[in-house]
Design an enzyme around this catalytic site. Structure first.
Site, PDB file in Angstrom:
ATOM      1  N   SER A 134      65.336   6.844  12.737  1.00 31.71           N
ATOM      2  CA  SER A 134      65.272   6.491  11.309  1.00 31.71           C
ATOM      3  C   SER A 134      65.222   7.762  10.475  1.00 31.71           C
ATOM      4  O   SER A 134      65.922   7.894   9.461  1.00 31.71           O
ATOM      5  CB  SER A 134      64.013   5.677  11.010  1.00 31.71           C
ATOM      6  OG  SER A 134      63.758   4.752  12.013  1.00 31.71           O
ATOM      7  N   TYR A 176      62.882   1.301  21.311  1.00 34.30           N
ATOM      8  CA  TYR A 176      62.372   1.735  20.010  1.00 34.30           C
ATOM      9  C   TYR A 176      61.941   0.494  19.236  1.00 34.30           C
ATOM     10  O   TYR A 176      62.771  -0.240  18.711  1.00 34.30           O
ATOM     11  CB  TYR A 176      63.456   2.522  19.272  1.00 34.30           C
ATOM     12  CG  TYR A 176      63.094   3.012  17.873  1.00 34.30           C
ATOM     13  CD1 TYR A 176      61.791   2.991  17.386  1.00 34.30           C
ATOM     14  CD2 TYR A 176      64.083   3.522  17.031  1.00 34.30           C
ATOM     15  CE1 TYR A 176      61.480   3.443  16.111  1.00 34.30           C
ATOM     16  CE2 TYR A 176      63.787   3.986  15.757  1.00 34.30           C
ATOM     17  CZ  TYR A 176      62.483   3.942  15.304  1.00 34.30           C
ATOM     18  OH  TYR A 176      62.191   4.388  14.039  1.00 34.30           O
ATOM     19  N   LYS A 217      58.851   3.505  22.454  1.00 33.25           N
ATOM     20  CA  LYS A 217      58.355   4.191  21.260  1.00 33.25           C
ATOM     21  C   LYS A 217      57.776   3.083  20.405  1.00 33.25           C
ATOM     22  O   LYS A 217      58.488   2.232  19.880  1.00 33.25           O
ATOM     23  CB  LYS A 217      59.503   4.885  20.540  1.00 33.25           C
ATOM     24  CG  LYS A 217      59.203   5.289  19.117  1.00 33.25           C
ATOM     25  CD  LYS A 217      60.241   6.289  18.646  1.00 33.25           C
ATOM     26  CE  LYS A 217      60.517   6.238  17.152  1.00 33.25           C
ATOM     27  NZ  LYS A 217      59.342   6.239  16.311  1.00 33.25           N
ATOM     28  N   THR A 229      56.015   1.852  17.358  1.00 34.40           N
ATOM     29  CA  THR A 229      55.664   2.142  15.964  1.00 34.40           C
ATOM     30  C   THR A 229      55.135   0.878  15.315  1.00 34.40           C
ATOM     31  O   THR A 229      55.859   0.154  14.625  1.00 34.40           O
ATOM     32  CB  THR A 229      56.881   2.682  15.195  1.00 34.40           C
ATOM     33  OG1 THR A 229      57.421   3.803  15.905  1.00 34.40           O
ATOM     34  CG2 THR A 229      56.475   3.164  13.802  1.00 34.40           C
ATOM     35  N   GLU A 238      50.039   8.905  11.205  1.00 30.80           N
ATOM     36  CA  GLU A 238      48.724   8.798  10.558  1.00 30.80           C
ATOM     37  C   GLU A 238      47.715   8.081  11.454  1.00 30.80           C
ATOM     38  O   GLU A 238      46.530   8.022  11.141  1.00 30.80           O
ATOM     39  CB  GLU A 238      48.839   8.125   9.179  1.00 30.80           C
ATOM     40  CG  GLU A 238      49.576   6.802   9.116  1.00 30.80           C
ATOM     41  CD  GLU A 238      51.086   6.953   9.010  1.00 30.80           C
ATOM     42  OE1 GLU A 238      51.676   7.716   9.810  1.00 30.80           O
ATOM     43  OE2 GLU A 238      51.688   6.280   8.154  1.00 30.80           O
TER      44      GLU A 238
END
Ligand SMILES: CC(=O)N[C@H](C=O)[C@@H](O)[C@H](O)[C@H](O)CO
Ligand SMILES: CC(=O)C(=O)O
Length: 289
Positions: A44, A133, A161, A163, A188
């Site tokens: 991305s 992903y 991955k 996220t 974060e």
């Protein structure tokens, strides 16, 4: 493969064409200055979904040429055009990329059987490993523990991955699949993810904050939670400011302050205004080391 992987930013000139020299400088900065463990290319953050297949190949080639074997390289090849995804997978495997990754197919509401077929099809003719992903916030695709398990039945699928701000699922995945690679995706939330025993992390802000991210992983491994929290706090002051000022534009402006020709984003992403550039410089002065 483990550690801190930068989701590589791309560099475009003012007209939106790939700026090869700038891209090379971004690679060098990540390897030489931030000393990250690897690069995640055409994710991305690389503005991949706004590139043609030829441009994706160009980026893969430039990055491999610049990075050589200095760090691990993961190529994001996912595309809704399955022939393109397969072609890119073959291309990067020939170039010597250490792993593939593919975003879950998005836009159409594919069912799980279709998603599974997508991964198995990308992998059927290629001798490489694959990290799924998963980024539900951008794709709308949510998978549960059992579905990850079904994908992992393909031995070429060596990890994910991940996220998502879902630490329950992250812990269940880690526990159920100790041999698979888990890379967390929200910079974060690196500290809490690290506590659950991830193999590493892949993120956009590591383009400018790779050193602190490496420090967080190290501190957690050494059981120094005080240090890890200090570094996550400093990182989150930076990440908050970056997100408030425009994620990709600000990362590029921060790199420019470091002498890296990170260029511009491609339309429809905006060119940064004067105020945004000034705030980026201020962020660089106050929140970067
Ligand atoms: C959507 C997106 O870009 N996600 C990245 C990686 O997965 C992250 O690195 C975030 O950009 C970062 O954590 C800021 O929220
Ligand atoms: C941000 C991220 O991980 C990506 O570039 O896909």
């Amino acid at each position: 493969m483990k550690g801190i992987f930068t989701a590589l930013i791309n560099s475009f000139d003012e007209k939106g064409n790939i700026n090869e020299q700038g891209l090379r400088e971004i690679v060098r900065y990540n390897i030489d200055v931030s000393q990250v463990d690897g690069l995640y290319v055409n994710g991305s953050t690389g503005e991949n979904f706004m590139l043609s297949a030829e441009e994706k190949k160009k980026v893969f080639k430039i990055v491999k040429d610049e990075a050589g074997d200095e760090v691990d390289l993961i190529a994001q090849v996912g595309a809704l055009n399955i022939f393109e995804a397969k072609d890119l997978a073959a291309y990067v495997t020939d170039l010597g990329y250490d792993a593939l990754s593919a975003v879950t197919p998005f836009y159409y509401k594919f069912d799980f059987e279709e998603i599974k077929d997508y991964y198995n099809s990308i992998l059927e003719d290629v001798d490489n490993q694959m990290l799924i992903y998963s980024i539900p916030a951008l794709t709308g695709v949510n998978m549960d523990l059992k579905q990850f398990g079904e994908l992992f039945e393909n031995e070429k699928i060596t990890g994910v991955k991940f996220t998502a701000p879902d630490f329950f699922l992250l812990e269940r995945l880690r526990h159920a699949y100790p041999e698979k690679l888990i890379f967390s995706g929200f910079d974060e939330m690196l500290l809490p993810a690290s506590v659950y025993g991830i193999d590493g992390a892949i993120g956009s802000t590591f383009n400018v904050n790779g050193k602190r991210a490496k420090g967080i992983l190290k501190a957690v491994h050494e059981g120094d939670l005080g240090e890890a929290r200090k570094l996550q706090k400093e990182s989150n002051d930076l990440i908050t400011a970056i997100l408030d000022n425009g994620l990709y534009q600000t990362i590029k402006e921060l790199l420019k302050v470091k002498g890296v020709d990170a260029g511009y984003c491609r339309k429809p992403m905006k060119k940064p205004g004067d105020e945004q550039i000034e705030s980026a410089k201020e962020i660089g002065r106050t929140l970067l080391d």
